[in-house]
Write an enzyme that holds these catalytic residues in place. Sequence first.
Site, PDB file in Angstrom:
ATOM      1  N   GLU A 107       0.791  -1.181   0.085  1.00 36.46           N
ATOM      2  CA  GLU A 107      -0.042   0.135   0.137  1.00 36.46           C
ATOM      3  C   GLU A 107       0.785   1.298   0.010  1.00 36.46           C
ATOM      4  OE1 GLU A 107      -3.442  -0.154   2.256  1.00 36.46           O
ATOM      5  OE2 GLU A 107      -3.766   1.941   2.380  1.00 36.46           O
ATOM      6  N   GLU A 117     -10.631   4.764   9.557  1.00 38.58           N
ATOM      7  CA  GLU A 117     -10.930   4.400   8.066  1.00 38.58           C
ATOM      8  C   GLU A 117     -11.711   2.953   7.762  1.00 38.58           C
ATOM      9  OE1 GLU A 117      -7.108   4.946   6.157  1.00 38.58           O
ATOM     10  OE2 GLU A 117      -7.674   6.949   5.862  1.00 38.58           O
ATOM     11  N   ARG A 177     -11.830  17.534  10.559  1.00 35.63           N
ATOM     12  CA  ARG A 177     -10.866  16.567  10.646  1.00 35.63           C
ATOM     13  C   ARG A 177      -9.664  16.742  11.198  1.00 35.63           C
ATOM     14  NH1 ARG A 177      -8.639  12.842   5.641  1.00 35.63           N
ATOM     15  NH2 ARG A 177      -6.821  11.795   6.643  1.00 35.63           N
ATOM     16  N   ASP A 185      -2.916  14.205   7.420  1.00 37.14           N
ATOM     17  CA  ASP A 185      -2.261  13.141   6.834  1.00 37.14           C
ATOM     18  C   ASP A 185      -1.213  13.230   6.111  1.00 37.14           C
ATOM     19  OD1 ASP A 185      -2.043  10.575   6.143  1.00 37.14           O
ATOM     20  OD2 ASP A 185      -3.812  10.384   4.780  1.00 37.14           O
ATOM     21  N   GLU A 213       3.795   9.181  -0.759  1.00 34.99           N
ATOM     22  CA  GLU A 213       2.448   9.087  -1.147  1.00 34.99           C
ATOM     23  C   GLU A 213       1.909  10.358  -1.574  1.00 34.99           C
ATOM     24  OE1 GLU A 213      -0.586   7.774   1.817  1.00 34.99           O
ATOM     25  OE2 GLU A 213      -2.163   8.433   0.784  1.00 34.99           O
ATOM     26  N   HIS A 229      -4.309  18.917   1.143  1.00 37.83           N
ATOM     27  CA  HIS A 229      -5.137  17.757   0.514  1.00 37.83           C
ATOM     28  C   HIS A 229      -6.023  18.287  -0.698  1.00 37.83           C
ATOM     29  CE1 HIS A 229      -6.347  13.858   0.948  1.00 37.83           C
ATOM     30  NE2 HIS A 229      -5.911  13.719   2.179  1.00 37.83           N
ATOM     31  N   TRP A 277     -13.166  13.801   2.329  1.00 38.20           N
ATOM     32  CA  TRP A 277     -12.077  13.248   1.582  1.00 38.20           C
ATOM     33  C   TRP A 277     -11.961  13.865   0.126  1.00 38.20           C
ATOM     34  CZ3 TRP A 277     -13.480   7.034   1.943  1.00 38.20           C
ATOM     35  CH2 TRP A 277     -13.193   6.425   3.167  1.00 38.20           C
TER      36      TRP A 277
HETATM   37  C1  BDP Z   1      -3.361   7.525   4.425  1.00 38.42           C
HETATM   38  C2  BDP Z   1      -3.166   6.350   3.154  1.00 38.42           C
HETATM   39  C3  BDP Z   1      -3.787   5.230   3.502  1.00 38.42           C
HETATM   40  C4  BDP Z   1      -3.403   4.502   4.753  1.00 38.42           C
HETATM   41  C5  BDP Z   1      -3.564   5.712   5.835  1.00 38.42           C
HETATM   42  C6  BDP Z   1      -3.032   5.159   7.277  1.00 38.42           C
HETATM   43  O1  BDP Z   1      -3.891   7.112   2.112  1.00 38.42           O
HETATM   44  O2  BDP Z   1      -3.310   4.342   2.422  1.00 38.42           O
HETATM   45  O3  BDP Z   1      -4.211   3.420   5.002  1.00 38.42           O
HETATM   46  O4  BDP Z   1      -3.138   6.754   5.585  1.00 38.42           O
HETATM   47  O5  BDP Z   1      -2.249   5.725   7.602  1.00 38.42           O
HETATM   48  O6  BDP Z   1      -2.415   7.929   4.256  1.00 38.42           O
HETATM   49  O7  BDP Z   1      -3.621   4.383   8.183  1.00 38.42           O
END
Ligand code: BDP
Length: 705
Positions: A172, A296, A340, A369, A397, A525, A548
């Site tokens: 991932e 999530e 968030r 994030d 990412e 974002h 999102w």
């Molecule tokens: C986000 C990612 C996702 C991860 C999540 C996480 O997009 O793929 O699972 O964080 O950290 O940044 O759990």
Amino acid sequence: MKKCIGIGFIACISVLNSFAEDGHQLWLRFAATKVAAMPLTKVTGDTSLLAVKEYRRAVSAMTGRLPEVSSQLENKSLLFATSGNKTIARLGLSTSLKQSGPEGYIIKTVQLDGKQLTVIASESDKGLLYGAFHLLRLIQTGKANDELNITEKPSYNVRVLNHWDNLDGTVERGYAGRSIWKWDELPGMVSPRYTEYARANASIGINGSVLNNVNASPEMLSTANLQKVKAIAGALRPYNIKVYLSINFSSPAKLGGLPDSDPLKPAVRKWWKDKADEIYKLIPDFGGFLVKANSEGLPGPQDYGRTHADGANMLADALKPHKGIVMWRAFVYSPGKDERAKLAYKEFQPLDGKFRDNVIIQVKNGPIDFQPREAFSPLFGAMKKTPLMPEWQITQEYLGFSNHLVFLASLWQEFLQSDTYCKGKGSTIAKVTDGTLFKQPVTAIAGVANIGEDANWCGYTFAQANWYAFGRMAWNNNLTASDIADEWIKMTFTGDPAFVNPVKDIMTTSHETVVSYMMPLGLHHIFAWEHHYGPEPWCEVPGAREDWLPRYYHKADSVGLGFDRTTQGSNAVSQYYSPLKEEYNNLSTCPEKYLLWFHHVPWDYKMKSGNTLWNELCYKYDSGVKQVRHYQTLWDQMEQYVDNERFSQIQFKLRIQSRDAVWWKDACLLYFQQFSKRPIPYDIERPVHDLDELMKIKLNLKHHN
Ligand code: BDP
């Protein structure tokens, strides 16, 4: 013939750069330097020690001669010794060694019985290994001399990579090929690559690996898979790397067949206890669990009306007899409860003091994030009775995958040196997390790995620098991005200043550059849906969670741009200590790099430069593009110092980065211009794309790369 590296007391002959290198050797390219003479070619110590083996192997690669091992103390020799050694006592090093702990070490040039010795000393073999790599780093970077006096102790006890690797071999957010863990072949076949991986980690001080994705499959804990984990643990152990696993909170139900996974039910608690016992029977030095729960869509204690503390403590109790730890993640943002950026704090801060002493809360550097830049998460400093560990994302990412040159040490340095003010001025995140300000039974730091099965491990030579930097900063959280870049460049390429200086400039400015062409002034974002490569501030996905979607974050309208997190808005500022909360709250004192993070700012607002917000935004995007173009020209001048293969790869990637920077600039400026209704200043490059055309781009990039 090329110039040689200036390696202190080592005389160089020549380095030829025309050969090809695939980058597989990372920063451990000892072979690249031909060394004619080197004093420390005699070693005193136990040849079975890995530290001695590594030292001899590297010196032999550099000099063409394997250092001799002697049982006597000889003049100009290198002595490896642990605290029991009588020479250590004679030199009076025992007390300092005790203070440095089992992983710490001393490297010192001493005079003894008329002989000059260099000593690498530690309480344990682990420290000797780190000490050997330290000395090798000094040799490679031209800093070895015969007046060494170094005492080192790691900033954090636990320095772990988090692999987001799945059992099916996908990774991932991985951009360097498939997983290095070959679950299909294990346990019968143990790839030699595991040892190479462990060695690279040990050379920079990393001492743990969480093998699997935080989005964990319950299957990870099956007996068959644990046998495979045992085989990996066996390969990593000699290099002092412990293995850890991410667990799925509903494993008792999904794997164990129990009716549910309620952490307060005795049957569930017993299931975890038995599982822990089974793991430790196979892997006595197993590190512990990493947990993503109620995040999530993943299961967690809240599914049963329990708290994060109930869940974490149940696992902690199962691991405690074996000295294992629980790294419980605070990456939570349940829908609809608040905005968030505030949610992790709201869920976790009230639980301060409720966790067992073998639980540590793993917190991403920013409250949202892993964005190119975020204000730090206000949880740091807010939980005074609970240890917190930073989580960084080494894999890019949100930073152009393995295509963009972004040296993340600058971001991490900015984060570590941020002042939380939790105990007054000077309460930096470094000090909040490393045990300086709070007594902590465990200190830790994690980085989400960027490693895959690509020959060069990371998909890009410059991405290797981020793996390197994570290890170095986890070891010493006071190091600067510039120090680390300097070491890495010299070890990965050459020590020639004509190469080191321009490349260091590229690296140390690269984070600011990416922020400029992606999300300047606190924007965040506004990425393309799902895969997060490229801009999509206009993104619309029917039925998607509002948080999102980019518009949730940029809030562009006819008045201005940015998220109002002041006391008039979401009041996220209230989660910070004074005077930070007031500083962020006030438009005129808020640092401009966080302006649109904390404020909805009118298009004509006057910035410190005298420009309006709109013009400043345009200039920022433009400067990001210009910087990447500048990197291209600098890199092209480096051809003579680098082997062909790596030179061309970097040249090629910079071209992609340059195109992507223009894409970002055009997409964001043309899109936001619809709201600002102001012209793009005449002195910057015109957009070369049409917004309509950019809005049609749909890259077919899978979530699992
Ligand atoms: C986000 C990612 C996702 C991860 C999540 C996480 O997009 O793929 O699972 O964080 O950290 O940044 O759990």
